[in-house]
Design a protein around this motif. Structure first.
Motif, PDB file in Angstrom:
ATOM      1  N   GLY A  49     -14.513  -4.821   5.675  1.00  0.00           N
ATOM      2  CA  GLY A  49     -14.229  -4.199   4.393  1.00  0.00           C
ATOM      3  C   GLY A  49     -13.054  -3.716   3.921  1.00  0.00           C
ATOM      4  O   GLY A  49     -12.938  -2.339   3.424  1.00  0.00           O
ATOM      5  N   SER A  61      -6.027   5.675   8.614  1.00  0.00           N
ATOM      6  CA  SER A  61      -5.087   4.838   8.116  1.00  0.00           C
ATOM      7  C   SER A  61      -5.153   3.631   8.914  1.00  0.00           C
ATOM      8  O   SER A  61      -4.497   3.445   9.847  1.00  0.00           O
ATOM      9  N   ARG A 117     -11.010   7.193  14.935  1.00  0.00           N
ATOM     10  CA  ARG A 117     -11.210   6.891  13.632  1.00  0.00           C
ATOM     11  C   ARG A 117     -10.303   7.780  12.774  1.00  0.00           C
ATOM     12  O   ARG A 117     -10.820   8.955  12.486  1.00  0.00           O
ATOM     13  N   GLU A 154     -12.028  -3.531  11.629  1.00  0.00           N
ATOM     14  CA  GLU A 154     -12.644  -2.833  10.527  1.00  0.00           C
ATOM     15  C   GLU A 154     -13.396  -3.877   9.556  1.00  0.00           C
ATOM     16  O   GLU A 154     -12.629  -5.010   9.685  1.00  0.00           O
ATOM     17  N   ASP A 184       0.701  -1.022  -0.113  1.00  0.00           N
ATOM     18  CA  ASP A 184       0.067   0.019  -0.004  1.00  0.00           C
ATOM     19  C   ASP A 184       0.850   1.216  -0.003  1.00  0.00           C
ATOM     20  O   ASP A 184       1.527   1.420   0.942  1.00  0.00           O
TER      21      ASP A 184
HETATM   22  C1  IPD Z   1      -8.058   3.132   3.674  1.00  0.00           C
HETATM   23  C2  IPD Z   1      -7.436   3.454   4.902  1.00  0.00           C
HETATM   24  C3  IPD Z   1      -8.841   3.723   5.827  1.00  0.00           C
HETATM   25  C4  IPD Z   1      -9.795   2.568   6.003  1.00  0.00           C
HETATM   26  C5  IPD Z   1     -10.098   2.114   4.394  1.00  0.00           C
HETATM   27  C6  IPD Z   1      -8.972   1.845   3.678  1.00  0.00           C
HETATM   28  P1  IPD Z   1      -6.129   4.085   1.630  1.00  0.00           P
HETATM   29  O1  IPD Z   1      -6.683   2.987   2.840  1.00  0.00           O
HETATM   30  O2  IPD Z   1      -6.732   2.557   5.601  1.00  0.00           O
HETATM   31  O3  IPD Z   1      -8.249   4.178   7.033  1.00  0.00           O
HETATM   32  O4  IPD Z   1     -10.608   2.715   6.602  1.00  0.00           O
HETATM   33  O5  IPD Z   1     -10.577   0.895   4.503  1.00  0.00           O
HETATM   34  O6  IPD Z   1      -8.874   1.564   2.289  1.00  0.00           O
HETATM   35  O7  IPD Z   1      -7.392   4.061   0.571  1.00  0.00           O
HETATM   36  O8  IPD Z   1      -6.204   5.441   2.190  1.00  0.00           O
HETATM   37  O9  IPD Z   1      -5.227   3.434   1.177  1.00  0.00           O
END
Ligand code: IPD
Ligand code: CA
Ligand code: CA
Length: 274
Positions: free
Chosen positions: A205, A185, A182, A203, A83
């Motif tokens: 999803g 990241s 919340r 979390e 990521d």
């Molecule tokens: C998101 C972040 C966020 C989480 C989402 C992720 P991204 O990643 O980690 O905290 O709630 O589910 O998709 O899109 O910023 O790389």
């Protein structure tokens, strides 16, 4: 430190330098598909390119799964899961909470991990069986063992407007814990649980690149990690619960009873994935 981790740290820091260069500047923002909550910027793309160029130069025969470029298969037992910028929405608003997350997975098991927060110059690392570290110093999960004393954290997937998942659990924990954060990241949240700054994170999803590196950090820091129903952790289960071992069982009981779990099962069935 193995060559795997050394190279991962080098790649994460190179991407972190890109984060710093663009932080607070005007960005080119696009949306992934039709979802107006799911942003992508040139920084996500540039960072992933940089990471891949460093890793692929060193490990050309491995597989690579990057959030922005997808899967590059070489039929290797090793897959790098990347990521390049976790916390894109934060980054786009110059809210200082985001990181790079890189994991090396061998036959589905994370064996090396780095999560790098460039703004704070905090580098969280772990290797399987060798412990978890923050800037080279060992870290452990917290010892908090009651809900009233716990600081928790969660995230809402980009499908929240359609599903409403987690609103119920969020409310339950706001009313029973010392606080629920919340902060956008998931990878950093995992690193914070590993370092004992948070006592638990969940979390629904969530994707493999959000959690692959964090998963190893949690396990190596003495934490417990499963999916939200308590099933052994699977990178592709698309939901996760990470906490210190005592808080893990407390959180699990509540998460499996709420409205969110019933709705999840109704919509996706027991084994279905998003
Ligand atoms: C998101 C972040 C966020 C989480 C989402 C992720 P991204 O990643 O980690 O905290 O709630 O589910 O998709 O899109 O910023 O790389
Ligand atoms: Ca992410
Ligand atoms: Ca991302």
């Amino acid at each position: 430190m193995t060559l795997f981790l050394k190279t991962a740290v080098r790649a994460a820091k190179a991407a972190g330098a890109i984060h710093k260069k663009f932080y607070g500047k005007t960005l080119h923002i696009q949306f992934k598909g039709k979802n107006s909550l799911n942003l992508v910027t040139q920084v996500d793309q540039l960072s992933e390119k940089k990471i891949l160029s460093i890793l692929q130069k060193q490990f050309s025969t491995h597989d690579f799964l990057g959030e922005e470029s997808g899967l590059q298969k070489n039929n290797s037992a090793y897959t790098w899961i990347i990521d390049p910028l976790d916390g894109t929405t934060n980054f786009a608003h110059a809210y200082p909470f985001f990181c790079v997350s890189i994991a090396l997975v061998q036959n589905g098991i994370p064996i090396a991990a780095v999560i790098y927060d460039a703004l704070r110059d905090e580098c969280f690392t772990a290797e399987k069986g060798k412990g978890a570290f923050l800037n080279g110093k060992p870290i452990r999960v917290s010892k908090i063992s009651t809900l009233e004393k716990s600081l928790l954290c969660t995230g809402f997937a980009y499908m929240v407007r359609e599903t409403h998942y987690n609103l119920d659990n969020f409310a339950q924990f706001v009313l029973t814990s010392q606080g629920v954060r919340r902060d956008g990241s998931a990878a950093m949240n995992f690193a914070y649980v590993a370092a004992g700054r948070l006592d638990g994170f969940w979390e629904r999803g969530i994707q493999a690149w959000d959690i692959a590196a964090g998963a190893l950090l949690i396990l190596e820091a003495g934490g417990k990690l499963t999916d939200i129903t308590g099933t052994p952790f699977d990178l592709f289960a698309q939901n996760a619960l990470a906490a210190n071992p005592k808080m893990h069982s407390i959180l699990l009981k509540i998460l499996t009873k709420g409205k969110d779990e019933k709705n999840w099962l109704k919509r996706y069935g027991k084994n279905k994935k998003w």
